[in-house]
Design a protein around this motif. Structure first.
Motif, short mmCIF file in Angstrom:
data_model
loop_
_atom_site.label_atom_id
_atom_site.label_comp_id
_atom_site.label_asym_id
_atom_site.label_seq_id
_atom_site.Cartn_x
_atom_site.Cartn_y
_atom_site.Cartn_z
N PHE A 104 0.85 -1.19 0.00
CA PHE A 104 0.00 0.00 0.00
C PHE A 104 0.89 1.24 0.00
CE2 PHE A 104 0.89 -1.06 4.36
CZ PHE A 104 1.18 0.16 4.94
N SER A 105 0.22 2.34 -0.25
CA SER A 105 0.91 3.62 -0.25
C SER A 105 0.01 4.64 0.44
CB SER A 105 1.22 4.07 -1.68
OG SER A 105 1.85 5.33 -1.66
N LEU A 122 -3.94 3.44 -2.12
CA LEU A 122 -3.87 4.56 -1.18
C LEU A 122 -4.60 4.19 0.12
CD1 LEU A 122 -4.51 7.57 -3.61
CD2 LEU A 122 -2.33 6.78 -2.66
N ARG A 123 -3.90 4.13 1.19
CA ARG A 123 -4.46 3.65 2.47
C ARG A 123 -4.48 4.77 3.50
NH1 ARG A 123 -2.24 -1.76 5.24
NH2 ARG A 123 -3.36 -2.57 3.41
N CYS A 124 -5.60 4.78 4.28
CA CYS A 124 -5.71 5.64 5.46
C CYS A 124 -5.72 4.73 6.69
CB CYS A 124 -6.97 6.49 5.42
SG CYS A 124 -6.94 7.78 4.15
N LYS A 144 -7.36 15.07 7.44
CA LYS A 144 -7.87 15.98 6.41
C LYS A 144 -8.58 15.25 5.29
CE LYS A 144 -3.73 17.51 5.93
NZ LYS A 144 -2.55 18.24 5.43
N LEU A 145 -8.38 13.94 5.17
CA LEU A 145 -8.95 13.18 4.06
C LEU A 145 -10.19 12.40 4.44
CD1 LEU A 145 -5.58 11.72 2.74
CD2 LEU A 145 -6.71 13.84 2.03
N ILE A 146 -10.42 12.16 5.74
CA ILE A 146 -11.52 11.31 6.20
C ILE A 146 -12.72 12.18 6.55
CG2 ILE A 146 -12.24 9.66 7.96
CD1 ILE A 146 -9.32 8.82 8.20
N ASN A 147 -13.85 11.83 5.99
CA ASN A 147 -15.09 12.55 6.25
C ASN A 147 -16.04 11.77 7.16
OD1 ASN A 147 -14.27 14.66 4.52
ND2 ASN A 147 -15.01 13.51 2.73
N LYS A 148 -16.00 10.46 7.07
CA LYS A 148 -16.86 9.60 7.87
C LYS A 148 -16.08 8.37 8.28
CE LYS A 148 -21.16 10.88 5.46
NZ LYS A 148 -22.33 10.35 4.71
N PHE A 149 -16.63 7.65 9.24
CA PHE A 149 -16.05 6.37 9.60
C PHE A 149 -17.18 5.41 9.97
CE2 PHE A 149 -16.51 8.45 13.67
CZ PHE A 149 -16.74 7.43 14.59
N CYS A 185 -12.24 3.98 8.64
CA CYS A 185 -12.74 5.10 7.85
C CYS A 185 -13.61 4.58 6.71
CB CYS A 185 -11.57 5.92 7.31
SG CYS A 185 -10.49 5.01 6.19
N VAL A 186 -14.40 5.45 6.15
CA VAL A 186 -15.18 5.15 4.96
C VAL A 186 -14.35 5.53 3.74
CG1 VAL A 186 -17.30 5.67 3.70
CG2 VAL A 186 -17.34 5.46 6.20
N THR A 187 -14.21 4.61 2.76
CA THR A 187 -13.31 4.83 1.61
C THR A 187 -13.77 6.00 0.75
OG1 THR A 187 -14.57 3.22 0.31
CG2 THR A 187 -12.67 2.39 1.56
N ASN A 188 -12.79 6.65 0.15
CA ASN A 188 -13.02 7.72 -0.82
C ASN A 188 -11.86 7.72 -1.82
OD1 ASN A 188 -10.86 9.13 0.48
ND2 ASN A 188 -12.35 9.95 1.97
N GLU A 189 -11.76 8.74 -2.67
CA GLU A 189 -10.73 8.76 -3.71
C GLU A 189 -9.33 8.79 -3.12
OE1 GLU A 189 -11.45 12.00 -6.29
OE2 GLU A 189 -13.29 11.16 -7.16
N LYS A 190 -9.15 9.45 -2.03
CA LYS A 190 -7.82 9.54 -1.43
C LYS A 190 -7.59 8.51 -0.33
CE LYS A 190 -7.32 14.45 -2.47
NZ LYS A 190 -7.06 15.81 -1.94
N CYS A 191 -8.61 7.78 0.02
CA CYS A 191 -8.47 6.69 0.99
C CYS A 191 -9.18 5.48 0.40
CB CYS A 191 -9.07 7.07 2.33
SG CYS A 191 -8.21 8.37 3.22
#
Length: 745
Positions: free
Chosen positions: A68-69, A147-149, A176-181, A223-229
């Motif tokens: 992962f990165s 891409l991992r958070c 800064k990248l996580i909006n929900k979990f 976290c809930v996945t998104n484009e950056k996570c």
């Protein structure tokens, strides 16, 4: 050699060089294979690629390869798990992006790889490449999918009313990248996560409802996945204990002095429940801070000043806190009117407080608390290292007239700041005093006025104090107003003043048999207050008999008689033996023979009649009685004459004739008694104990056994027939003071 010739030819510049070069091209084209095959045959073969072909996939070999990165990192992080059977492992990593790269002799279980933009990643791991048991694992991925958070770095829980509140904290780079979990949960020891996943409304808080308050749950978050996570792994498992629904309880809170520590006290208590407890301690005045103390011990101890404190106590665990129970530690007023403290009120918004100068050597930080009666306390902390006084102005609220204020000074050992950093063991009380901004006369009067112990010329008057809110100043004392009127109607009033601590006064030098009226009032520096209601009493007149004293004495005597009688009876039963039972006497047990038994039978059949000390009764009865016994039992009647009895009552006996042939002629009573008394003179008649009747029978009976006595009855005993049932007489003998009854059969 050809090259040498060509070199020479080139130097000479002839056509021979061109000829030689052409021949070489012809020979190479004929005898050499195609160029690709020629190139591979000319290269040296790498043995690593030969070894890679021998490795295989195996479930007990290297496994769980993952790469992962992070959006802020220019590298990939690859990690794997080692095989189960190898004791010492070495790894070879083959990474393919735009080109292939080999990492050899890796002993760890992770490797960092530089990331190439817009290029897919392919990674193959080999364990123990050069052994016969080589195993391998493969990973493929695209840059956007790698891409991992990270999971949250901190997770806290709070349970209340069947609801679980989950609060998370993320790494600063991921926040800064996580909006929900999301949160998943299950009952502890449940085999699978069968409950639905709950998503939060924001990035830090999630609520899970309708949980069983008595169950323990296992919870995970991610976290809930998104484009950056694009990757959101689950966190580790958190254990959420049951919800605490019962309030805590303490045995008792004790307030004790600390030896050699004035101005501080020890507050201690023991808990009934063996749980962890949370104490929140603060001053009732509201001065910060409110210190929180967590303890899992069975009790707690605090060192506090003499101020009033509020302690909220609750049980807690890592998921819930029970409803707190509030305890108020009242202020201690033992330092009432301490002379070390002096307060001067300048006006309604300013006053000065002064203390002894030697305090400056130890303390430079202070705190003042003041409050009026029924008001909340106010406070102000200050720094002072030069003067031993401080003027507080302006006050947050003006002082009210006619209201008493309590002012307390505390000293604090911390010198870097005069505000309290903590509550426990942070200050000590220096002194306390009371002030009025403006004093007034009392608007209330003493109550419960009464008179007692009235005599000829004195009486005692008692009363209850004036309520504090009605005094309106420092009470200086009480005034007793008592008056009386003479026969002409002239009224005379006298005033007596007593101190503020008195609640009674003895009036002396009063006039005899005179009616008095009494009133009581209090006074301050502003003057006397309202008088109480009037009471009346009258002094005693001369020769007055105090019935109260007589009644008191009678009551005491009756009480002693009621209470003392059972006690005396009990003492008698303990210290004096009971009167013995005549049936247990040895004299009775030794009686033998038919004569004795016959007498006892006659005695048992007697009817006891009412005693008569004034008469002698002679009843008729035809019965056979042994003559010896009759003479012994019936003493001479002349010896038992009662005083005052007429001679005719004792001198003669009347009797009837007996039948012919039965017995010898009937004798006169006196002659018969004298004869039988002479025959039995040899028998002893002295009685040594209270069993007179029994011993008399024993001593007068012959010593022969019962059967011998029956044989010789005709020889030794003269039988007479008496015409008397019994003769009863009461008299007082010269040898005894008690009444004696003699019965003649």
């Amino acid at each position: 050699m050809l090259s040498r010739a060509a070199q020479l030819d080139s130097k000479s510049g002839g056509p021979l060089s061109f000829l030689i070069f052409g021949l070489m091209l012809i020979i190479c084209s004929v005898f050499c294979p195609p160029s690709q095959a020629s190139t591979e045959s000319c290269k040296k073969v790498n043995p690593t690629f030969v070894s890679l072909q021998r490795c295989r996939h195996h479930p007990d070999g290297v496994r769980d390869l993952d790469c992962f990165s992070r959006h802020y990192q220019p590298t990939y992080n690859c990690a794997w798990r080692p095989g189960r059977n190898a004791a010492r492992n070495t790894y070879t990593l083959v990474v393919t992006q735009k080109s292939k790269k080999i990492f050899q002799n890796i002993s760890d279980f992770h490797q960092t790889i530089r990331r190439q933009k817009n290029t897919n990643l392919s990674v193959e791991i080999f364990e123990n490449l050069h052994s016969d048991h080589c195993t391998t694992a493969v990973f493929h991925g695209s840059p956007k999918s790698l891409l991992r958070c990270e999971p949250p770095v901190n997770v806290s829980f709070s349970r209340s009313d069947g609801e679980l509140r989950v609060t998370v904290t993320w790494k600063q780079e991921d926040a800064k990248l996580i909006n929900k979990f999301a949160v998943r949960y299950k009952v502890l020891d449940s085999p699978s996560w069968d409950e639905s996943i709950v998503e939060s409304l924001d990035a830090n808080t999630c609520r899970v409802r309708t949980l069983n308050t008595s169950l323990v749950y296992a919870v995970q978050a991610r976290c809930v996945t998104n484009e950056k996570c694009s990757q959101c792994p689950w966190s580790s498992v958190y254990i959420v204990p049951r919800e605490l629904t019962t309030q805590h309880a303490v045995v008792s809170i004790k307030d004790t002095d600390i030896p050699e520590e004035t101005g501080q006290r020890l507050i201690s208590a023991a808990f009934k429940l063996h749980d962890c407890h949370r104490l929140t301690i603060g001053k009732v005045s509201g001065e910060p801070p409110r210190q929180q103390v967590d303890t899992c011990l069975s009790d707690f101890r605090l060192i506090l000043s003499y101020s009033a404190y509020q302690i909220n106590i609750s049980t807690y665990n890592n998921a819930s806190v029970s409803t707190p129970v509030s305890h108020i530690i009242p202020e201690r007023e033992t330092m009432h009117d301490d002379r070390r403290l002096n307060v001067t009120v300048h006006n309604s918004t300013a006053f000065s407080i002064r203390w002894k100068p030697d305090v400056l050597k130890m303390f430079i930080c202070y705190s003042v608390e003041w409050k009026g009666s029924g008001q909340a306390a106010r406070y102000r902390s200050f720094y002072e290292d030069i003067n031993n006084y401080k003027t507080l102005s302006p006050l947050p609220e003006p002082l009210e007239p006619y209201k008493r204020y309590s002012i307390v000074l505390h000293t604090r050992p911390d010198k870097d700041t005069c505000n309290m950093k903590k509550v426990n063991n942070s200050e000590s009380t220096y002194g306390r005093t009371y002030v009025y901004f403006l004093e007034g006369s009392p608007v209330g009067a003493p109550a419960n006025i009464s008179s007692h112990s009235v005599t000829l010329n004195s009486a005692v008057v008692r009363w209850s104090p004036i309520p504090e809110e009605q005094v309106r100043g420092f009470l200086r004392g009480y005034i007793l107003h008592f008056a009386h009127s003479n026969q002409r109607g002239v009224r005379t009033e006298t005033n007596i003043t007593v101190g503020p601590t008195f609640n009674s006064c003895k009036l002396q030098e009063l006039k005899v048999d005179t009616m008095y009226q009494v009133q009581v009032s209090g006074f301050t520096s502003a003057g006397a207050g309202v008088r109480s209601a009037t009471i009346f009493f009258k002094t005693d007149h001369e020769g007055h008999f105090h019935y109260r004293n007589v009644i008191t004495v009678l009551a005491v005597v009756i009480t002693v008689a009621i209470v003392g009688t059972p006690m005396l009876k009990r003492a008698k039963s303990v210290f004096w033996p009971n009167i013995p039972n005549p049936g247990n006497s040895s004299a009775v047990q030794k009686i033998e023979g038919s004569c004795q038994l016959e007498l006892l039978g006659i005695l048992a059949t007697l009817e006891v009649e009412e005693w008569d000390t004034e008469s002698l009764q002679i009843l008729e009865n035809d019965s056979l009685v042994p003559a010896c016994t009759f003479a012994t039992v019936l003493p001479p009647l002349g010896a038992f004459e009662l005083e005052g009895d007429p001679p005719e009552m004792t001198s003669k006996w009347s009797q009837k004739d007996i039948q012919d042939g039965d017995l010898s002629p009937v004798l006169e009573a006196d002659t018969f008694l004298e004869k039988r008394q002479t025959d039995c003179l040899g028998l002893p008649v002295a009685f040594s104990s209270d069993y007179t009747t029994m011993e008399m029978f024993q001593q007068m009976m012959p010593e022969t056994p019962a059967h011998e006595g029956m044989k010789n009855k005709s020889e030794d005993i003269t039988v007479v027939r008496t015409k008397l049932d019994y003769v009863r007489q009461f008299s007082t003998g010269s040898t005894s003071d008690s009444q004696q009854m003699f019965t003649i059969f």
